[in-house]
Design a protein around this motif. Structure first.
Motif, PDB file in Angstrom:
ATOM      1  N   ILE A 131      -6.600  19.177  -0.767  1.00 38.49           N
ATOM      2  CA  ILE A 131      -5.249  18.815  -0.848  1.00 38.49           C
ATOM      3  C   ILE A 131      -4.759  17.160  -1.027  1.00 38.49           C
ATOM      4  CG2 ILE A 131      -2.977  18.769   0.183  1.00 38.49           C
ATOM      5  CD1 ILE A 131      -3.808  21.551   1.112  1.00 38.49           C
ATOM      6  N   LEU A 132      -5.558  16.370   0.028  1.00 40.78           N
ATOM      7  CA  LEU A 132      -5.439  14.897  -0.107  1.00 40.78           C
ATOM      8  C   LEU A 132      -6.164  14.259  -1.184  1.00 40.78           C
ATOM      9  CD1 LEU A 132      -6.076  14.162   3.786  1.00 40.78           C
ATOM     10  CD2 LEU A 132      -3.968  14.496   2.568  1.00 40.78           C
ATOM     11  N   ALA A 133      -7.228  14.775  -1.538  1.00 39.48           N
ATOM     12  CA  ALA A 133      -7.789  14.360  -2.783  1.00 39.48           C
ATOM     13  C   ALA A 133      -6.944  14.377  -4.028  1.00 39.48           C
ATOM     14  CB  ALA A 133      -9.334  14.884  -3.036  1.00 39.48           C
ATOM     15  N   ARG A 134      -6.234  15.622  -4.178  1.00 32.28           N
ATOM     16  CA  ARG A 134      -5.487  15.760  -5.540  1.00 32.28           C
ATOM     17  C   ARG A 134      -4.301  14.761  -5.463  1.00 32.28           C
ATOM     18  NH1 ARG A 134      -6.751  21.195  -4.443  1.00 32.28           N
ATOM     19  NH2 ARG A 134      -4.528  21.642  -3.369  1.00 32.28           N
ATOM     20  N   ARG A 135      -4.068  13.906  -4.469  1.00 33.45           N
ATOM     21  CA  ARG A 135      -2.911  13.109  -4.236  1.00 33.45           C
ATOM     22  C   ARG A 135      -3.131  11.581  -4.374  1.00 33.45           C
ATOM     23  NH1 ARG A 135      -2.125  17.935  -3.078  1.00 33.45           N
ATOM     24  NH2 ARG A 135      -0.270  19.163  -3.031  1.00 33.45           N
ATOM     25  N   LEU A 136      -4.555  11.379  -4.349  1.00 28.71           N
ATOM     26  CA  LEU A 136      -5.061   9.956  -4.191  1.00 28.71           C
ATOM     27  C   LEU A 136      -5.466   9.325  -5.786  1.00 28.71           C
ATOM     28  CD1 LEU A 136      -7.530  10.214  -1.320  1.00 28.71           C
ATOM     29  CD2 LEU A 136      -5.366   8.990  -1.243  1.00 28.71           C
ATOM     30  N   ARG A 137      -5.229   8.126  -5.591  1.00 28.19           N
ATOM     31  CA  ARG A 137      -5.752   7.358  -6.906  1.00 28.19           C
ATOM     32  C   ARG A 137      -7.319   7.194  -6.792  1.00 28.19           C
ATOM     33  NH1 ARG A 137      -7.913   3.013  -5.326  1.00 28.19           N
ATOM     34  NH2 ARG A 137      -6.985   1.631  -3.193  1.00 28.19           N
TER      35      ARG A 137
ATOM     36  N   VAL B 139       3.715  -1.645   4.133  1.00 26.86           N
ATOM     37  CA  VAL B 139       3.342  -0.391   3.295  1.00 26.86           C
ATOM     38  C   VAL B 139       4.575   0.143   2.834  1.00 26.86           C
ATOM     39  CG1 VAL B 139       1.233  -0.146   4.717  1.00 26.86           C
ATOM     40  CG2 VAL B 139       3.334   1.300   5.195  1.00 26.86           C
ATOM     41  N   VAL B 140       4.537   1.036   1.781  1.00 26.48           N
ATOM     42  CA  VAL B 140       5.715   1.836   1.095  1.00 26.48           C
ATOM     43  C   VAL B 140       5.129   3.292   1.241  1.00 26.48           C
ATOM     44  CG1 VAL B 140       6.571  -0.097   0.191  1.00 26.48           C
ATOM     45  CG2 VAL B 140       4.845   1.639  -1.058  1.00 26.48           C
ATOM     46  N   GLY B 141       5.876   4.202   1.349  1.00 27.70           N
ATOM     47  CA  GLY B 141       5.426   5.546   1.160  1.00 27.70           C
ATOM     48  C   GLY B 141       6.294   6.843   1.519  1.00 27.70           C
ATOM     49  N   THR B 142       5.982   8.096   1.555  1.00 25.18           N
ATOM     50  CA  THR B 142       6.891   9.167   1.516  1.00 25.18           C
ATOM     51  C   THR B 142       6.179  10.041   2.616  1.00 25.18           C
ATOM     52  OG1 THR B 142       7.515   9.260  -0.686  1.00 25.18           O
ATOM     53  CG2 THR B 142       7.686  11.333   0.631  1.00 25.18           C
TER      54      THR B 142
ATOM     55  N   THR C  19       0.911  -1.158   0.029  1.00 26.04           N
ATOM     56  CA  THR C  19       0.026  -0.154   0.114  1.00 26.04           C
ATOM     57  C   THR C  19       0.901   1.162  -0.172  1.00 26.04           C
ATOM     58  OG1 THR C  19      -1.808  -1.302   1.174  1.00 26.04           O
ATOM     59  CG2 THR C  19      -1.582   1.378   1.403  1.00 26.04           C
ATOM     60  N   SER C  20       0.521   2.224  -0.948  1.00 25.17           N
ATOM     61  CA  SER C  20       1.397   3.378  -0.989  1.00 25.17           C
ATOM     62  C   SER C  20       0.674   4.356  -0.210  1.00 25.17           C
ATOM     63  CB  SER C  20       1.502   3.792  -2.424  1.00 25.17           C
ATOM     64  OG  SER C  20       0.442   4.109  -3.127  1.00 25.17           O
ATOM     65  N   ILE C  21       1.607   5.327   0.681  1.00 25.30           N
ATOM     66  CA  ILE C  21       1.140   6.178   1.589  1.00 25.30           C
ATOM     67  C   ILE C  21       1.798   7.264   1.516  1.00 25.30           C
ATOM     68  CG2 ILE C  21       0.914   6.873   3.902  1.00 25.30           C
ATOM     69  CD1 ILE C  21       0.267   3.800   4.734  1.00 25.30           C
ATOM     70  N   LEU C  22       1.205   8.503   1.518  1.00 20.81           N
ATOM     71  CA  LEU C  22       1.782   9.989   1.427  1.00 20.81           C
ATOM     72  C   LEU C  22       1.285  10.465   2.736  1.00 20.81           C
ATOM     73  CD1 LEU C  22       3.268  12.277   0.284  1.00 20.81           C
ATOM     74  CD2 LEU C  22       1.049  13.042  -0.801  1.00 20.81           C
ATOM     75  N   ASP C  23       2.263  10.751   3.575  1.00 20.18           N
ATOM     76  CA  ASP C  23       2.056  11.411   4.850  1.00 20.18           C
ATOM     77  C   ASP C  23       2.367  12.942   5.012  1.00 20.18           C
ATOM     78  OD1 ASP C  23       1.349  11.859   7.605  1.00 20.18           O
ATOM     79  OD2 ASP C  23       2.752  10.448   8.482  1.00 20.18           O
ATOM     80  N   LEU C  24       1.304  13.780   4.922  1.00 18.31           N
ATOM     81  CA  LEU C  24       1.789  15.133   4.725  1.00 18.31           C
ATOM     82  C   LEU C  24       2.030  15.755   6.564  1.00 18.31           C
ATOM     83  CD1 LEU C  24      -0.702  16.204   2.005  1.00 18.31           C
ATOM     84  CD2 LEU C  24       1.876  15.906   1.893  1.00 18.31           C
TER      85      LEU C  24
ATOM     86  N   VAL D  72      -1.390   8.074  -5.042  1.00 21.98           N
ATOM     87  CA  VAL D  72      -1.140   7.172  -3.894  1.00 21.98           C
ATOM     88  C   VAL D  72      -2.361   6.448  -3.336  1.00 21.98           C
ATOM     89  CG1 VAL D  72       0.761   8.148  -2.849  1.00 21.98           C
ATOM     90  CG2 VAL D  72      -1.325   8.809  -2.035  1.00 21.98           C
ATOM     91  N   ASP D  73      -2.253   5.341  -2.741  1.00 21.66           N
ATOM     92  CA  ASP D  73      -3.356   4.461  -2.092  1.00 21.66           C
ATOM     93  C   ASP D  73      -4.050   5.404  -0.909  1.00 21.66           C
ATOM     94  OD1 ASP D  73      -2.949   2.427  -3.987  1.00 21.66           O
ATOM     95  OD2 ASP D  73      -1.395   1.515  -2.629  1.00 21.66           O
ATOM     96  N   LEU D  74      -3.258   5.842  -0.157  1.00 21.83           N
ATOM     97  CA  LEU D  74      -3.479   6.404   1.215  1.00 21.83           C
ATOM     98  C   LEU D  74      -2.885   7.951   1.240  1.00 21.83           C
ATOM     99  CD1 LEU D  74      -4.313   4.781   4.618  1.00 21.83           C
ATOM    100  CD2 LEU D  74      -3.295   7.074   4.453  1.00 21.83           C
ATOM    101  N   ALA D  75      -3.576   8.697   1.509  1.00 30.05           N
ATOM    102  CA  ALA D  75      -2.793  10.175   1.767  1.00 30.05           C
ATOM    103  C   ALA D  75      -3.307  10.511   3.206  1.00 30.05           C
ATOM    104  CB  ALA D  75      -3.429  11.152   0.784  1.00 30.05           C
ATOM    105  N   ALA D  76      -2.453  11.124   4.121  1.00 28.72           N
ATOM    106  CA  ALA D  76      -2.782  11.210   5.408  1.00 28.72           C
ATOM    107  C   ALA D  76      -2.392  12.912   5.777  1.00 28.72           C
ATOM    108  CB  ALA D  76      -2.048  10.482   6.474  1.00 28.72           C
TER     109      ALA D  76
END
Length: 248
Positions: free
Chosen positions: A125-131, A60-63, A38-43, A104-108
């Motif tokens: 902001i999160l919606a623009r980064r989500l699949r 999971v994987v992510g940034t 699962t790809s995650i972006l944690d802002l 990404v799959d999950l944006a936080a």
């Protein structure tokens, strides 16, 4: 671009920079049924505990992106400590403007909705980064009990009652913005205490070692005032939780 030094002093050696404890963070990871990869972006990722422990426990994987150089460095150290540095990375930068190479799959954004001037803007902001079909995580305060006066509002670090919703109002706001609430994990008074009181110990130890520092007077006032403010107002009136949302 960085956080004021007082933030770093206050958080000290804390790994979770919000009113969650490790148990609640783990509960949230299990509740979301995270699949390996699962790809995650944690802002506003802070010290990276969400990404690092979920990479260890769920694969999971992510940034993570954070404005603090100190927190970003601590997150990288934590990733190395847990053996997940090949799965997660941490970027020093402006979370509001950061764009991943792919959706990404999950944006936080857990506890920092100021990046979007509130919940609605942060969800955009999160919606623009989500699949399509991806999940957003938002951490946000809410009124546990309606504040009776302005002193209570300010004691909860708000300017007005309208700064926060009550829990039904917050859940309703998610729906008004076009999102389904699909999971939530809430802080409780004990986890609030653990977070707030850890600050007091960090401040006292720093003050003992840095009496002549230019920040000493400011942080001495904070240590004097914050415990009373917490027990009188915050732990009674202010809730906090992380909410998992999928766009309708």
């Amino acid at each position: 671009m960085d956080l004021p030094r007082s933030f770093v002093i206050r958080e000290g050696d804390l790994r979770i920079l919000n009113p969650f404890d490790a148990g609640k963070l783990a509960t949230l990871g299990r509740a979301l049924k995270l699949a390996p990869g699962t790809s995650i972006l944690d802002l506003c990722s802070g010290k990276g505990e969400l990404l690092c422990t979920w990479a260890r426990d769920h694969g999971v994987v992510g940034t993570g992106v954070d404005i603090s150089t100190d927190f970003t460095a601590a997150a990288r150290e934590r990733a190395a400590e847990l053996g997940v540095a090949e799965r997660v990375r941490f970027v020093h930068g402006d979370a509001a403007s950061y764009l991943p190479e792919e959706p990404v799959d999950l944006a936080a954004c857990v506890g920092a909705t100021w990046i979007g001037n509130g919940v609605a803007g942060t969800l955009e902001i999160l919606a623009r980064r989500l699949r399509p079909g991806g999940m957003a995580l938002v951490g946000e305060p809410y009124w546990r009990i309606d504040p009776p006066d302005q002193a209570t509002v300010e004691g909860c670090q708000a300017a007005s009652r309208d700064d926060f919703q009550d829990l039904p109002g917050l859940v309703g706001l998610f729906g008004e913005q076009g999102w389904d609430l699909v999971e939530m994990v809430l802080a409780d008074q004990d986890s609030w205490d653990r977070y707030a009181a850890a600050h007091w110990l960090n401040l006292r130890r720093w003050l003992d070692a840095n009496r002549d520092d230019p920040l000493a007077d400011e942080l001495r006032r904070e240590l004097t005032e914050d415990p009373v403010r917490h027990v009188r107002y915050q732990r009674e009136y202010l809730g906090w939780g992380v909410f998992a949302l999928i766009r309708r």
